[in-house]
Every structure is written in structure tokens, then in C-alpha cells.
Write a protein that holds these residues in place. Sequence first.
Motif, PDB file in Angstrom:
ATOM      1  N   HIS A  72       0.891  -1.157   0.000  1.00  0.00           N
ATOM      2  CA  HIS A  72       0.000   0.000   0.000  1.00  0.00           C
ATOM      3  C   HIS A  72       0.929   1.206   0.000  1.00  0.00           C
ATOM      4  CE1 HIS A  72      -3.404  -2.571   0.804  1.00  0.00           C
ATOM      5  NE2 HIS A  72      -2.647  -3.192   1.696  1.00  0.00           N
ATOM      6  N   VAL A  73       1.241   1.703  -1.182  1.00  0.00           N
ATOM      7  CA  VAL A  73       2.329   2.662  -1.341  1.00  0.00           C
ATOM      8  C   VAL A  73       2.173   3.883  -0.438  1.00  0.00           C
ATOM      9  CG1 VAL A  73       3.547   4.110  -2.990  1.00  0.00           C
ATOM     10  CG2 VAL A  73       2.738   1.861  -3.675  1.00  0.00           C
ATOM     11  N   ASP A  74       1.033   4.543  -0.467  1.00  0.00           N
ATOM     12  CA  ASP A  74       0.861   5.751   0.338  1.00  0.00           C
ATOM     13  C   ASP A  74       0.702   5.431   1.813  1.00  0.00           C
ATOM     14  OD1 ASP A  74       0.979   7.302  -1.927  1.00  0.00           O
ATOM     15  OD2 ASP A  74      -1.177   7.223  -2.264  1.00  0.00           O
ATOM     16  N   GLU A  75      -0.046   4.361   2.122  1.00  0.00           N
ATOM     17  CA  GLU A  75      -0.371   4.061   3.512  1.00  0.00           C
ATOM     18  C   GLU A  75       0.767   3.389   4.266  1.00  0.00           C
ATOM     19  OE1 GLU A  75      -5.078   3.162   3.095  1.00  0.00           O
ATOM     20  OE2 GLU A  75      -3.667   1.699   2.290  1.00  0.00           O
ATOM     21  N   LYS A  76       1.509   2.534   3.612  1.00  0.00           N
ATOM     22  CA  LYS A  76       2.509   1.720   4.289  1.00  0.00           C
ATOM     23  C   LYS A  76       3.930   2.257   4.142  1.00  0.00           C
ATOM     24  CE  LYS A  76       1.918  -2.053   5.610  1.00  0.00           C
ATOM     25  NZ  LYS A  76       1.854  -2.577   6.937  1.00  0.00           N
ATOM     26  N   LEU A  77       4.074   3.456   3.642  1.00  0.00           N
ATOM     27  CA  LEU A  77       5.392   4.061   3.494  1.00  0.00           C
ATOM     28  C   LEU A  77       6.295   3.217   2.595  1.00  0.00           C
ATOM     29  CD1 LEU A  77       5.882   5.145   7.204  1.00  0.00           C
ATOM     30  CD2 LEU A  77       4.900   6.460   5.333  1.00  0.00           C
ATOM     31  N   ARG A  78       5.747   2.846   1.452  1.00  0.00           N
ATOM     32  CA  ARG A  78       6.503   2.093   0.453  1.00  0.00           C
ATOM     33  C   ARG A  78       6.258   2.717  -0.910  1.00  0.00           C
ATOM     34  NH1 ARG A  78       4.432  -2.659   3.620  1.00  0.00           N
ATOM     35  NH2 ARG A  78       6.203  -3.189   4.921  1.00  0.00           N
ATOM     36  N   ARG A  79       7.167   2.478  -1.817  1.00  0.00           N
ATOM     37  CA  ARG A  79       7.045   3.007  -3.175  1.00  0.00           C
ATOM     38  C   ARG A  79       7.198   1.844  -4.143  1.00  0.00           C
ATOM     39  NH1 ARG A  79      10.957   7.332  -3.165  1.00  0.00           N
ATOM     40  NH2 ARG A  79       9.444   8.303  -1.806  1.00  0.00           N
ATOM     41  N   ASP A  80       6.180   1.596  -4.931  1.00  0.00           N
ATOM     42  CA  ASP A  80       6.212   0.482  -5.875  1.00  0.00           C
ATOM     43  C   ASP A  80       7.285   0.717  -6.942  1.00  0.00           C
ATOM     44  OD1 ASP A  80       5.565  -1.903  -7.017  1.00  0.00           O
ATOM     45  OD2 ASP A  80       3.636  -1.266  -7.812  1.00  0.00           O
ATOM     46  N   LEU A  81       7.818  -0.381  -7.456  1.00  0.00           N
ATOM     47  CA  LEU A  81       8.801  -0.305  -8.533  1.00  0.00           C
ATOM     48  C   LEU A  81       8.061  -0.288  -9.866  1.00  0.00           C
ATOM     49  CD1 LEU A  81      11.324  -2.983  -7.226  1.00  0.00           C
ATOM     50  CD2 LEU A  81      11.406  -0.514  -6.911  1.00  0.00           C
ATOM     51  N   PRO A  82       8.536   0.456 -10.844  1.00  0.00           N
ATOM     52  CA  PRO A  82       7.855   0.496 -12.143  1.00  0.00           C
ATOM     53  C   PRO A  82       7.866  -0.883 -12.798  1.00  0.00           C
ATOM     54  CG  PRO A  82       9.970   1.628 -12.250  1.00  0.00           C
ATOM     55  CD  PRO A  82       9.750   1.247 -10.820  1.00  0.00           C
ATOM     56  N   GLY A  83       6.697  -1.387 -13.099  1.00  0.00           N
ATOM     57  CA  GLY A  83       6.616  -2.715 -13.696  1.00  0.00           C
ATOM     58  C   GLY A  83       6.956  -3.826 -12.717  1.00  0.00           C
ATOM     59  N   GLY A  84       7.071  -3.515 -11.442  1.00  0.00           N
ATOM     60  CA  GLY A  84       7.339  -4.514 -10.424  1.00  0.00           C
ATOM     61  C   GLY A  84       8.790  -4.896 -10.240  1.00  0.00           C
ATOM     62  N   SER A  85       9.709  -4.254 -10.971  1.00  0.00           N
ATOM     63  CA  SER A  85      11.122  -4.590 -10.789  1.00  0.00           C
ATOM     64  C   SER A  85      12.013  -3.404 -11.153  1.00  0.00           C
ATOM     65  CB  SER A  85      11.510  -5.813 -11.633  1.00  0.00           C
ATOM     66  OG  SER A  85      11.409  -5.504 -12.998  1.00  0.00           O
ATOM     67  N   ALA A  86      13.202  -3.430 -10.615  1.00  0.00           N
ATOM     68  CA  ALA A  86      14.210  -2.405 -10.912  1.00  0.00           C
ATOM     69  C   ALA A  86      15.583  -3.016 -10.692  1.00  0.00           C
ATOM     70  CB  ALA A  86      14.023  -1.175 -10.032  1.00  0.00           C
ATOM     71  N   ARG A  87      16.583  -2.451 -11.370  1.00  0.00           N
ATOM     72  CA  ARG A  87      17.955  -2.914 -11.213  1.00  0.00           C
ATOM     73  C   ARG A  87      18.841  -1.726 -10.901  1.00  0.00           C
ATOM     74  NH1 ARG A  87      19.915  -6.177 -16.179  1.00  0.00           N
ATOM     75  NH2 ARG A  87      19.687  -4.139 -17.079  1.00  0.00           N
ATOM     76  N   VAL A  88      19.892  -2.005 -10.131  1.00  0.00           N
ATOM     77  CA  VAL A  88      20.884  -0.982  -9.824  1.00  0.00           C
ATOM     78  C   VAL A  88      22.263  -1.604 -10.060  1.00  0.00           C
ATOM     79  CG1 VAL A  88      20.943  -1.528  -7.352  1.00  0.00           C
ATOM     80  CG2 VAL A  88      21.689   0.714  -8.131  1.00  0.00           C
ATOM     81  N   LYS A  89      23.134  -0.844 -10.694  1.00  0.00           N
ATOM     82  CA  LYS A  89      24.504  -1.311 -10.912  1.00  0.00           C
ATOM     83  C   LYS A  89      25.393  -0.658  -9.868  1.00  0.00           C
ATOM     84  CE  LYS A  89      28.150  -1.846 -14.281  1.00  0.00           C
ATOM     85  NZ  LYS A  89      28.550  -1.554 -15.645  1.00  0.00           N
ATOM     86  N   ILE A  90      26.149  -1.505  -9.152  1.00  0.00           N
ATOM     87  CA  ILE A  90      27.012  -1.053  -8.071  1.00  0.00           C
ATOM     88  C   ILE A  90      28.465  -1.335  -8.449  1.00  0.00           C
ATOM     89  CG2 ILE A  90      27.571  -1.353  -5.638  1.00  0.00           C
ATOM     90  CD1 ILE A  90      24.626  -2.404  -5.367  1.00  0.00           C
ATOM     91  N   LEU A  91      29.288  -0.308  -8.334  1.00  0.00           N
ATOM     92  CA  LEU A  91      30.714  -0.431  -8.631  1.00  0.00           C
ATOM     93  C   LEU A  91      31.515  -0.181  -7.362  1.00  0.00           C
ATOM     94  CD1 LEU A  91      30.877   1.726 -11.893  1.00  0.00           C
ATOM     95  CD2 LEU A  91      30.821  -0.766 -11.755  1.00  0.00           C
ATOM     96  N   GLY A  92      32.719  -0.696  -7.317  1.00  0.00           N
ATOM     97  CA  GLY A  92      33.608  -0.369  -6.214  1.00  0.00           C
ATOM     98  C   GLY A  92      34.184  -1.574  -5.530  1.00  0.00           C
ATOM     99  N   ALA A  93      34.430  -1.421  -4.254  1.00  0.00           N
ATOM    100  CA  ALA A  93      35.019  -2.459  -3.411  1.00  0.00           C
ATOM    101  C   ALA A  93      34.431  -2.298  -2.016  1.00  0.00           C
ATOM    102  CB  ALA A  93      36.537  -2.297  -3.372  1.00  0.00           C
TER     103      ALA A  93
END
Length: 131
Positions: A72-93
Amino acid sequence: MSLDVINRHSEALFEFLWCPVCGHEVFSYIPFEGVFCKDCNTQVELQESQEDRGYEEAVLACFDTDTTWNLHVDEKLRRDLPGGSARVKILGAPGAYEIDWWSPEPNEDWDPVERGEFNDMEEPAEVSHLA
């Protein structure tokens, strides 16, 4: 005969990661099932990136809300992902990770929840029974 175990993703990576749905930083590993956000149950899968641009590590973290409970995005303090999924690329060590990009790219329609963004907010009492 011995079996070599290759630890491709260290605990330091999970110390850097946070859930883009709820902003929490604690993940649970369920053997043979996967890794899930401990707060909202969003699943995260780690994959090695095909290019690392010279960084020690390059990892794709793929988040999926198929298993997320009570989105419940507004009520439960959550934000839905577009299309139900998302990816993040992480670089480093370990100790020096940085985000290279998000897919889909954040815009006015979607922006991932920042680490701890909702930490100081209380969940409304009328929906707390849903958790």
C-alpha cells in the motif's frame, strides 16, 4: 576431493544495499528461496555485471516486488517499482561502493526510496494490522 567455494558477493555489499521499495537495510537469506528485504519482503538477486570499467567489483542488484507484502504505497510508506522490478549497478570495493545507474532511470514518475527515508515516520494505525 574438495569443493572450492567462491564467495562472489561479500557481506559488505549487503551492508551497502538498501531496499528501493521501503528504504530498509536488513535482508534475510532463505536457503533455496533467495534474499528478501526483512521489512517488506521485496526479493533481491545479485548478478555479476558483464563490464566493470576497472573497478574491483561490478554487481547488478535486481529487485522484484512479486513477493512484497502489503504494498500500500501511500499508507505503508513504500514506493512500488515500475513494472514490479528495478535494477541498480554497483561499482567499487568493500567500504567504497557507489551506484553507477538505476534501470529504469529515476524520473518524475518513479524515484527509488532512499536509505532510511521513512525511518522517522510512523505507520498509520488503521493499516498496521495488515503487516
